[in-house]
Design an enzyme around this catalytic site. Structure first.
Site, PDB file in Angstrom:
ATOM      1  CG  ASP A   1      -4.282  -1.716  -9.894  1.00 61.42           C
ATOM      2  OD1 ASP A   1      -3.429  -1.343  -9.069  1.00 61.42           O
ATOM      3  OD2 ASP A   1      -5.148  -0.954 -10.365  1.00 61.42           O
TER       4      ASP A   1
ATOM      5  CG  ASP B   1      -1.757  -2.664  -4.881  1.00 62.87           C
ATOM      6  OD1 ASP B   1      -1.592  -1.878  -3.933  1.00 62.87           O
ATOM      7  OD2 ASP B   1      -2.332  -2.358  -5.940  1.00 62.87           O
TER       8      ASP B   1
ATOM      9  CG  ASP C   1      -7.010  -0.906  -5.570  1.00 64.11           C
ATOM     10  OD1 ASP C   1      -6.587  -0.616  -4.453  1.00 64.11           O
ATOM     11  OD2 ASP C   1      -6.392  -1.624  -6.377  1.00 64.11           O
TER      12      ASP C   1
END
Length: 1097
Positions: A796, A800, A488
């Site tokens: 997070d 996901d 990310d």
């Protein structure tokens, strides 16, 4: 929200036995592997129970309770599932019985009894627990709903409980704490008992007792107890040391498991949001719930917006349940699948079904790792060879003994038919059996698979200090094999400390962005209303003064702080209008909205989200004259240019818009309102803000380190492609602007639109994916895995979870990560920092490297000890290394050796080599036909074979020369034969042990010439080497009676030391010998296949 149908994000259902134990195979562990060797398991993440049972049955095991201690206990796992099913069935039966009773009471007009007060509170724990457990809506209504219940519990629904220490203690005393009784960990005595279970050690103890009885009978108690007593003492020493080592490991795992269970959540106490441990939540607490949270205790919904709960962990059914005032009961242990809300805690700990469930199954049933399984395969192969060798030695020695070919130290026959007494013959046979059994003890490397657990336990403890919490053991080692990391952007590569640095409103740029006086009155009021109402964050102003406290996600906090600067009074705005409906921020749609009703019955719908997506829905904007005007083409171009400029400066762009709506069109029924689609067209643009989130210090170095180590870092972000590009350039993921072209830089929707084969084709080239959805991340992971990559993924959010679950290693963020993401992950990065991810890679490589060091060391000892004893037994009928000496060697090799080598800390050198990955040697490299199977990277590499063969051959050669020519070489010819033989055998034993001590240094660096680099920093290694040497001196000089050795003079000590020392220069010279890159196994397979092909042709 089709994503949540059937809860695909849920990594594990308790009944399924955990994600790592259910499901099919990974791509690399498919049907092809099912037909391969039982120990050839590439990943244990989605492995069926049958595959686990298969390798256990194939393993050669001397002590099953010890060998399989840290693997999945298949019986306990089945019992665990059975217990869960029983508790669920019990709960459902009680609920059904209550519903039946409730229907009867309603028909008869029976009223419920009043609650029984408890202490200072108007209701007791029993009433609360039964109401929540039975989902008793009648009882809740009798208490005047959630408001009346909160009064009984002395809770303010807006501000929560007071939360001072006295209040918390009082609540815990009356209602219990949010903990459940756990089964105690196994005591040291249990480990001691398990260490006794080794079949070979039991045989040795029986032999020791027999030898002791015969010795005392023939030689008297004063002299006769030494042979049997020394074997018994050596066996007991091995058992005690093994038990101590295993017990220490179990304590480490216990503390790590406690850390895993300690979830942190926000609660509202005294009007402010505070983060507390889940164990500190008390009855009466008001808990905000957001998507991905775990429900921390049983409770009642206070208010919710589109709140959906995944209750599968409690009911066993993959069904998402909508919660509202008609279905307000929340069960501990469930997950928030969608929406948001607040709950009032009514039962905690053992008073909840979840608490009962966890108390019943709290014992960990273990988990194996691929390396552990492969090492069991290695141990089985070596063990079979050892057993055959021991059998051969037994047969040869017994044959020589009973045919009169075995001589004692006086060169007289040990056995003469008709003359040797039965007790002497039995004693002689027992000694031969003892030697053979001891060879099995040394040959079967029982401690080899356990060395994985030792190094994992050590690594996991150290990784905690490096801000990584390992949830699955196997992830620790798999991370070292990773070939790519899909990371990310926000919070991982950047600091997650966001501030609004640019703003466009009223059709122009606002300079400075936080100057509220530059905004017109209508624009300002609408903008402040949108910021205050369309958020799941909060603002707390302490009554005593002091700094304003803003909570929420970093983006929310940045926008709320900006709102405060432009004149927002959060509480006044929130209380000035009521929320009708909330559409929580959705990572698919990249925006979130809210419908609010004003006092004059006007309805405003506010939206906030990705700037270009919200802008596309805007048809009007408010100009500098406070007038709503149509969005012209020029203005669209102006705003798009503003977004591009901000994105190019690595700013996150967020647009805020609104529209008015007719109140008549708003659904009034609660069920219809839950299904309402919030209008998102014909919006009026209020503002576009640019939020700065700086790169983390050191992230560029971390990315470069990964690239040097052969691990490609890819950025997968929901942000604008230009923002992603700017950050990627800053972080070093993209080298230059020239790299920022397709397919290096790609948008999620473009990747999504490709066919499966096209995605697989370009997956390798992708460095940055912008505006990606969680599903795009999942598709990328699948494409990379099909290409043969070992994929690590950071995430997070709740959405996901599928990618985290699919990846070889799922890395959840500890600060921003939701509980669902954490449960789907294998490792939690506690500080959300990419540099910590790189440290995990180092530790993962260290695990693999340490095991290889230990294998090299152990196999050298195995080969040398076996050959020396076999050759000596066959040629002379005597063995130079007796049972007690071999047990001491086994202790050095198995337990102390593992401790020394398995706990080597990682070095930078590990990051200068390519990853092991799913490295295969394909038909091009081997020049074979296309049907050639893939070769997994061998555990024992060609470098290791070279090193161990050089050392083993050297040790065997020197010690056999000493065995057959020792008297003359050591100048012992002037001494009597029994004395000379004993001294010669002592030198052989001493030199052999010293060779292992010196070789322990060589094993530290299998592919480096300088084996001493960093040795002084590893105190444990130095301590173990020092202890081993000290004990060896004590054994030779003071324990001769036990070990059948004699004291050596200083000259012979020097001879032994020189023999050991030569292994250092020999190892250095040996490392100059080049080795082929193709593994030895591949050569044999190639030759075999060629022969097969020629026969077929």
């Amino acid at each position: 929200m089709s994503l949540f149908k059937g809860s695909p994000y849920r990594r594990q259902d308790l009944e399924a036995g955990g994600g790592s134990r259910s499901g099919g195979f990974d791509d690399d562990d498919g049907a092809g592997e099912a037909s391969s060797g039982p120990f050839d398991i590439g990943s244990t993440k989605h492995i069926p129970i049958e595959r686990l049972r298969r390798w256990r049955q194939a393993a050669l095991v001397l002590n099953a309770s010890r060998r399989f201690r840290y693997t999945l206990d298949l019986k306990k796992e089945e019992d665990r599932k059975q217990t869960i099913r029983k508790i669920r069935a019990h709960a459902q039966v009680i609920r059904a019985a209550y519903l039946f009773k409730e229907a009867g009471d309603q028909a008869n007009g029976t009223s419920l009894s009043l609650p029984i007060p408890s202490g200072d509170y108007g209701i007791g724990q029993e009433d609360l627990a039964s109401m929540t457990r039975d989902h008793n809506t009648n009882a809740l209504q009798q208490y005047n709903g959630v408001k009346g219940l909160s009064e009984l519990l002395k809770t303010n629904l807006e501000k929560g409980i007071h939360g001072d220490s006295d209040d918390l203690i009082r609540r815990k005393n009356i209602f219990g704490s949010n903990t459940y009784p756990r089964k105690k960990g196994r005591s040291f005595w249990m480990f001691l008992w398990e260490a006794w279970q080794d079949l070979t050690l039991i045989i040795l103890m029986v032999a020791a007792v027999a030898s002791l009885a015969l010795g005392i009978k023939t030689e008297g108690i004063k002299e006769g107890w030494y042979d049997g007593g020394s074997i018994a003492f050596a066996v007991i020493l091995v058992i005690v040391v093994t038990a101590i080592s295993d017990y220490r490991q179990s304590l480490q795992f216990q503390s790590l498991n406690d850390e895993k269970r300690n979830i942190h959540m926000e609660v509202i106490r005294g009007g402010r949001r505070v983060e507390v441990s889940i164990f500190d939540i008390v009855v009466g607490d008001v808990v905000p719930l957001n998507i991905g949270n775990q429900v921390p205790a049983d409770g009642i919904l206070i208010s919710g917006h589109s709140l959906s709960i995944d209750e599968s962990s409690m009911t066993g059914e993959s069904k998402i349940v909508h919660k509202d005032s008609r279905a307000p009961f929340l069960m501990a242990g469930c997950k928030v699948a969608d929406g948001s809300g607040t709950m009032l805690v009514t039962s905690v700990g053992i008073n909840t079904e979840w608490g009962l469930l966890m108390a019943s199954i709290s014992e960990d049933t273990g988990e194996e790792t691929p390396l552990q399984v492969r090492l069991n395969g290695v141990a089985t192969f070596i063990g079979i060879v050892g057993l055959l060798v021991a059998l051969a030695v037994l047969v040869v020695l017994l044959a020589r003994y009973f045919t009169g070919h075995t001589e004692n130290s006086e060169e007289t026959k040990k056995f003469i038919p008709g003359k040797t007494s039965v007790s002497d013959a039995v004693d002689g046979a027992i000694k031969i059996v003892t030697v053979a059994v001891t060879i099995v003890v040394v040959a079967v490397p029982e401690g080899l698979p356990l060395a994985v657990t030792l190094t994992l336990a050590y690594s996991m403890r150290k990784m905690m200090a490096d801000k990584a919490l390992v949830r699955r053991l196997s992830a620790c080692e798999t991370m070292g094999s990773s070939t790519t990391i899909c990371s990310d952007k926000t919070g991982t590569l950047t600091l997650n400390q966001m501030t609004v640095v640019e703003a466009y409103a009223g059709g122009r740029k606002i300079k400075p962005p936080d100057k509220g006086s530059l905004l017109s009155s209508l624009l300002s009021s609408l903008l402040i209303e949108g910021i205050a109402q369309n958020t799941n964050g909060s603002v707390f102003i302490p009554e005593s003064g002091g700094d304003v406290e803003v909570s929420g996600s970093p983006t929310e906090k940045a926008i709320l702080n900006w709102g405060i600067k432009i004149g927002m009074d959060f509480e006044a705005v929130r209380s000035g209008s009521s929320i009708l409906y909330v559409f929580p921020f959705n990572s698919e749609k990249k925006r979130g909205g809210v419908a609010v009703q004003l006092p004059d019955s006007q309805v405003h719908v506010h939206w906030k989200g990705a700037a270009e997506i919200v802008l596309a829905s805007c048809t009007r904007y408010i100009n500098e004259n406070d007038i709503v005007v149509p969005m012209t083409e020029d203005k669209v171009i102006f705003f798009k240019k503003a977004i591009e400029d901000m994105a190019a400066s690595s700013l996150r762009c967020v647009a805020i818009a609104y529209r008015s709506y007719e109140i008549e069109k708003v659904p009034t029924d609660e069920e219809e309102l839950a299904q309402w689609v919030l209008p998102e067209d014909d919006l009026v643009l209020l503002a576009i803000v640019g939020i700065k989130d700086p790169c983390r210090p050191g992230v560029r170095d971390a990315v470069q380190l990964c690239q040097k180590a052969g691990v490609k870092v890819r950025m997968v972000t929901g942000d604008n492609l230009q923002t992603a590009k700017a950050i990627a350039l800053e972080c070093g993921i993209l080298g230059s602007d020239a790299d920022a072209t397709e397919p290096n830089l790609i948008e999620g929707k473009s990747f999504r639109a490709l066919s499966e084969s096209q995605r697989q084709e370009i997956a390798d080239k992708i460095s940055v994916m912008g505006r990606s959805s969680p599903n795009d991340k999942l598709l990328l992971v699948q494409a990379l895995k099909r290409k043969g990559h070992v994929v690590a993924v950071t995430g997070d959010g709740t959405n996901d979870a599928p990618a985290l679950h699919e990846a070889d290693i799922g890395l959840a963020m500890g600060i921003q990560g939701t509980e669902v993401a954490k449960e789907s992950s294998d490792i939690i990065i506690l500080d959300d920092n990419f540099a910590s991810v790189v440290k995990v890679v180092r530790w993962g490589r260290s695990v693999y490297a340490n095991i290889q060091k230990f294998i090299q060391f152990q196999l050298t000892v195995n080969v040398a000890a076996l050959i020396i004893n076999v050759v000596a037994a066959v040629s002379s009928g005597n063995v130079p290394l007796n049972a007690v000496q071999l047990l001491w060697v086994n202790l050095i090799m198995d337990t102390l050796g593992a401790l020394a080598l398995a706990t080597e800390p990682p070095t930078d050198h590990l990051m200068h080599r390519p990853p092991v990955g799913r490295r295969v040697f394909n038909q091009l490299k081997l020049n074979l036909v296309s049907t050639t199977p893939k070769f997994r990277e061998p555990l024992i590499t060609n470098i290791m074979w070279r090193n161990l063969l050089i050392q083993a051959l050297y040790q065997v050669s020197v010690l056999l020369v000493l065995n057959f020519r020792g008297r003359s070489i050591l100048n012992l010819e002037h001494k009597t034969l029994p004395v000379a033989s004993k001294e010669k055998n002592t030198v052989i034993f001493n030199a052999f042990v010293l060779c292992q001590i010196f070789n322990e240094f060589n094993a530290r660096k299998p592919d480096e010439v300088n084996v001493f680099k960093g040795v002084t920093t590893n105190r444990l290694f130095m301590g173990i080497v020092g202890i081993t040497l000290a004990l060896q001196i004590v054994i030779i000089e003071f324990l001769g009676k036990f070990t059948s050795t004699v004291r050596l003079n200083w000259q012979l000590w020097i001879v032994c030391a020189v023999i050991g020392f030569i292994s250092w220069p020999l190892a250095a010279i040996g490392k100059l010998i080049p080795v082929p890159k193709t593994p030895l196994g591949a050569f044999f397979t190639r030759k075999f296949r060629r022969r097969q092909d020629s026969q077929n042709s």
